[in-house]
Scaffold this motif. Structure first.
Motif, PDB file in Angstrom:
ATOM      1  N   ALA A  95     -49.294-111.877  44.139  1.00 14.67           N
ATOM      2  CA  ALA A  95     -47.976-112.314  44.610  1.00 14.67           C
ATOM      3  C   ALA A  95     -48.038-113.692  45.261  1.00 14.67           C
ATOM      4  N   VAL A  96     -49.030-113.917  46.118  1.00 10.54           N
ATOM      5  CA  VAL A  96     -49.094-115.209  46.808  1.00 10.54           C
ATOM      6  C   VAL A  96     -49.439-116.333  45.829  1.00 10.54           C
ATOM      7  N   ALA A  97     -50.257-116.023  44.810  1.00 10.39           N
ATOM      8  CA  ALA A  97     -50.552-117.034  43.800  1.00 10.39           C
ATOM      9  C   ALA A  97     -49.302-117.381  43.008  1.00 10.39           C
ATOM     10  N   SER A  98     -48.516-116.376  42.650  1.00 12.40           N
ATOM     11  CA  SER A  98     -47.314-116.617  41.853  1.00 12.40           C
ATOM     12  C   SER A  98     -46.239-117.350  42.648  1.00 12.40           C
ATOM     13  N   GLU A 129     -59.795-113.166  39.821  1.00 13.56           N
ATOM     14  CA  GLU A 129     -59.065-112.520  38.735  1.00 13.56           C
ATOM     15  C   GLU A 129     -57.651-112.146  39.171  1.00 13.56           C
ATOM     16  N   LEU A 130     -57.497-111.653  40.391  1.00 14.91           N
ATOM     17  CA  LEU A 130     -56.170-111.297  40.893  1.00 14.91           C
ATOM     18  C   LEU A 130     -55.285-112.541  41.032  1.00 14.91           C
ATOM     19  N   LEU A 131     -55.857-113.631  41.499  1.00 12.83           N
ATOM     20  CA  LEU A 131     -55.090-114.868  41.624  1.00 12.83           C
ATOM     21  C   LEU A 131     -54.673-115.400  40.255  1.00 12.83           C
ATOM     22  N   LEU A 132     -55.575-115.307  39.287  1.00  9.84           N
ATOM     23  CA  LEU A 132     -55.245-115.763  37.939  1.00  9.84           C
ATOM     24  C   LEU A 132     -54.086-114.962  37.353  1.00  9.84           C
ATOM     25  N   GLN A 133     -54.049-113.668  37.630  1.00  7.57           N
ATOM     26  CA  GLN A 133     -52.940-112.846  37.158  1.00  7.57           C
ATOM     27  C   GLN A 133     -51.614-113.349  37.718  1.00  7.57           C
ATOM     28  N   GLY A 134     -51.613-113.742  38.994  1.00  9.60           N
ATOM     29  CA  GLY A 134     -50.400-114.287  39.593  1.00  9.60           C
ATOM     30  C   GLY A 134     -49.985-115.600  38.964  1.00  9.60           C
ATOM     31  N   LEU A 135     -50.952-116.469  38.661  1.00  7.45           N
ATOM     32  CA  LEU A 135     -50.633-117.736  38.004  1.00  7.45           C
ATOM     33  C   LEU A 135     -50.058-117.509  36.615  1.00  7.45           C
ATOM     34  N   GLU A 136     -50.641-116.585  35.870  1.00 13.69           N
ATOM     35  CA  GLU A 136     -50.146-116.289  34.523  1.00 13.69           C
ATOM     36  C   GLU A 136     -48.699-115.803  34.576  1.00 13.69           C
ATOM     37  N   GLN A 137     -48.384-114.997  35.569  1.00 19.31           N
ATOM     38  CA  GLN A 137     -47.032-114.470  35.704  1.00 19.31           C
ATOM     39  C   GLN A 137     -46.031-115.588  35.973  1.00 19.31           C
ATOM     40  N   ALA A 138     -46.409-116.527  36.852  1.00 21.47           N
ATOM     41  CA  ALA A 138     -45.485-117.563  37.311  1.00 21.47           C
ATOM     42  C   ALA A 138     -45.522-118.829  36.465  1.00 21.47           C
TER      43      ALA A 138
END
Length: 246
Positions: A95-98, A129-138
């Motif tokens: 969430a914070v990455a996105s 990996e969790l941060l990358l998931q947020g970037l991919e979403q946003a």
């Protein structure tokens, strides 16, 4: 996945990119991308654009890449976060990455269980990996910086000013506070730091120490929120208040 992230090691001498693993599998099984089709792509910490599929075979995705667009603007927000439950942290980090947070300091606190530091969620590779998931979403490419500190007081007294800088507006969501978030001068702040405690809140000593280091307490109202709810709510409100008027 709204954006395929490309890493430096994906790029070939001819400028094309070859992806393997989870990203290639997603393009083949979920996106079902055929040669000639274009996908949204972005280079980690770089530009975004399109990738023309040259090959999409089992285990390999080969793209001709055209990166011309800037990623979304940054939120101008950093986060000082008492380490939440591992299950909650797995929701918070994407969430914070996105939402465009630049820096996250995960810190110990009196009401943080010591066992949390042994969780695999704090493993560097797992966090990434969790941060990358947020970037991919946003559809973002800028990876937040994550620091982990096991001692609260030494971090606040010795490192906080260096990590966050003296110019940032420091905000402390704390239920006993009388002022609302809207009462702060967020619109004129170039950068904001939010200090969010654990589910049980900061203990008085921790809140007082943060206030002594220029954190301004405010209230979110009568409702008590879990960390995984409070973080996106607060980030959304701060980002909205920082945005220039139309």
């Amino acid at each position: 996945m709204n954006l395929l992230l490309l890493f430096d090691e994906d790029f070939q001498p001819d400028g094309t990119a070859r992806l393997t693993g989870r990203r290639a599998q997603h393009a083949r099984e979920v996106l079902k991308a055929e040669p000639g089709e274009s996908l949204r792509v972005g280079r980690l910490n770089g530009l975004t654009g399109t990738g023309e599929v040259l090959e999409n075979s089992p285990g390999v995705l080969h793209l001709r890449v055209d990166l011309t667009e800037a990623p979304p603007p940054r939120a101008g927000v950093d986060l000082l976060l008492a380490i939440p439950r591992p299950k909650a942290l797995k929701k918070v980090l994407p969430a914070v990455a996105s939402l465009g947070v630049d820096r996250i300091v995960l810190v110990n606190a009196a009401r943080v269980e010591k066992s949390y530091f042994d969780s695999k969620v704090l493993n560097e590779a797992f966090v990434r990996e969790l941060l990358l998931q947020g970037l991919e979403q946003a559809r973002d490419t800028r990876l937040p910086e994550v620091l982990i500190r096991e001692r609260f007081r030494p971090f606040v007294e010795d490192e906080l000013d260096t990590v966050f800088g003296p110019e940032a507006l420091r905000l402390l969501p704390h239920p006993p506070a009388a002022h609302s978030l809207q009462a702060g001068d967020i619109a004129s702040a170039t950068r904001v730091v939010l200090a969010i405690g654990p589910d049980g809140g900061w203990v008085p000593f921790e809140a007082q120490l943060l206030e002594a280091h220029a954190f301004q307490p405010f209230s979110l109202g009568p409702r008590i929120l879990r960390v995984e709810t409070a973080v996106p709510v607060l980030l959304g409100q701060v980002t909205l208040l920082k945005a220039p008027a139309p």
